[in-house]
Write a protein that holds these residues in place. Structure first.
Motif, PDB file in Angstrom:
ATOM      1  N   SER A  11       0.832  -1.211   0.000  1.00  0.00           N
ATOM      2  CA  SER A  11       0.000   0.000   0.000  1.00  0.00           C
ATOM      3  C   SER A  11       0.866   1.260   0.000  1.00  0.00           C
ATOM      4  O   SER A  11       0.532   2.240  -0.678  1.00  0.00           O
ATOM      5  N   ILE A  41      -4.682   2.985   2.890  1.00  0.00           N
ATOM      6  CA  ILE A  41      -4.126   3.081   4.236  1.00  0.00           C
ATOM      7  C   ILE A  41      -2.965   2.110   4.432  1.00  0.00           C
ATOM      8  O   ILE A  41      -2.884   1.064   3.781  1.00  0.00           O
ATOM      9  N   THR A 100      -4.605  -4.025   4.844  1.00  0.00           N
ATOM     10  CA  THR A 100      -5.498  -3.967   3.683  1.00  0.00           C
ATOM     11  C   THR A 100      -6.411  -5.190   3.661  1.00  0.00           C
ATOM     12  O   THR A 100      -5.935  -6.314   3.793  1.00  0.00           O
ATOM     13  N   ASP A 110      -4.313  -2.574  -5.360  1.00  0.00           N
ATOM     14  CA  ASP A 110      -3.688  -2.919  -4.082  1.00  0.00           C
ATOM     15  C   ASP A 110      -4.480  -4.097  -3.540  1.00  0.00           C
ATOM     16  O   ASP A 110      -5.697  -4.160  -3.706  1.00  0.00           O
TER      17      ASP A 110
HETATM   18 MG   LIG Z   1      -1.733  -2.899   2.463  1.00  0.00          MG
END
Ligand SMILES: [Mg+2]
Ligand SMILES: Nc1nc2c(ncn2[C@@H]2O[C@H](COP(=O)(O)OP(=O)(O)OP(=O)(O)O)[C@@H](O)[C@H]2O)c(=O)[nH]1
Length: 294
Positions: A21, A34, A42, A61
């Motif tokens: 991320s 985030i 995540t 992501d």
């Molecule tokens: Mg992540």
């Protein structure tokens, strides 16, 4: 247009905490998704769309690859799989301070069919240049079919070479998304994530892993947005920890989250947080659906 424009899907994947991320944010040049120092931050596949004059890259992501223990984990790994199936290019992120076997295991498990760029991340943690070179060589020897690059997503070292490398194999064709879109997710989703990010920063041990955040109301008033969010936990004791002595912890959570939400929305925000106990929500299909984990 299609012979002068490149467009495709690039899946960012790897072990938990590798820096996936952080990398996406670095490539987009903004705090979209985030990140935290803890694993399993995540939980969804989240698109981050980068459109330039000659290309559009649709990044995904994804959650870190783990052995599923709860239905929540199964949903998370489903997101990883779907992102890999769509991908034109795979960007495999590896924390270079972790063992090389981690990457061997992932490559065996996923049987990758796409061109892979292996990013050896966190090279800023190596002080000696010789040490870095020796490590990189080990990966090049073991994965001769892959492009191997050493980077630091957090310090933005070597990250400017990633997009040119992606463009070497990205297909020709028109863009998939309008040029002003940045994600497939709603504002509400990103607001709930910004609250979750602060839960990961403020609380320890099991708390972040038993927590989901749902936006209950989002009203745009003349001078500010009024946002009401529910924080779901699995147990009454966790509710007590979230609140803290005299409500001190949840107050801090509200302050920290509001600051980032205001930055994201570019608006003043009034944020109200409520806590709800839902036993075993992580293994309950109905709750998982309700909380957006389908
Ligand atoms: Mg992540
Ligand atoms: N020193 C250093 N730390 C980094 C680097 N990139 C990421 N980190 C840190 O590594 C931790 C994990 O980063 P994330 O981006 O949340 O990792 P992730 O792979 O998305 O993790 P999950 O979503 O949990 O799978 C955070 O504390 C980051 O600040 C880097 O290049 N150098």
């Amino acid at each position: 247009m299609s012979d002068s424009f490149q467009s495709g899907f690039v899946n960012i994947f790897g072990a938990p905490n590798a820096g996936k991320s952080t990398l996406l944010n670095a490539l987009l040049g903004e705090h979209l998704v985030i990140t935290s120092a803890k694993v399993q931050t995540t939980r969804h596949r989240i698109l981050g769309i980068l459109t330039e004059k000659d290309y559009q890259i649709v990044f995904s992501d994804t959650p870190g690859i783990i052995e599923p223990k709860y239905k929540l984990h199964q949903k998370m790994m489903g997101h990883v799989k779907s992102a890999l199936e769509d991908a034109d290019v795979g960007v495999l992120v590896h924390d270079i301070t972790q063992p090389i076997e981690e990457i061997e295991a992932i490559s065996k498990m996923l049987r990758l069919k796409v061109p892979v760029i292996l990013l050896l991340n966190k090279i800023d943690l190596f002080k000696e240049k010789d040490q870095t070179e020796a490590e990189i060589q080990k990966y090049k020897d073991l994965f001769p079919g892959w492009e191997v690059m050493a980077v630091s997503a957090a310090k933005k070292i070597g990250t400017d070479k990633i997009i040119p490398q992606i463009l070497k194999t990205l297909p020709w064709g028109p863009p998939y998304y309008p040029e002003d879109s940045i994600s497939d997710r709603t504002q509400r989703f990103f607001v709930s994530e910004l609250i979750r990010e602060q839960i990961f920063n403020l609380y320890h041990e099991e708390i972040p892993y038993h927590t989901a955040v749902i936006i209950q109301a989002f009203e745009e008033k003349a001078t500010l947005d009024v946002i009401k969010a529910e924080i779901v936990v699995s147990r009454e004791t966790q509710k007590g920890i979230l609140l803290g002595k005299g409500g001190s912890m949840i107050k801090q959570l509200g302050i920290n989250a509001r600051k980032n939400i205001e930055e994201f929305l570019q608006r003043k925000v009034h944020l109200e947080l409520f806590i709800k106990v839902r036993p075993k929500w992580r293994d309950n299909d109905n709750y998982l659906r309700e909380y957006g984990y389908n």
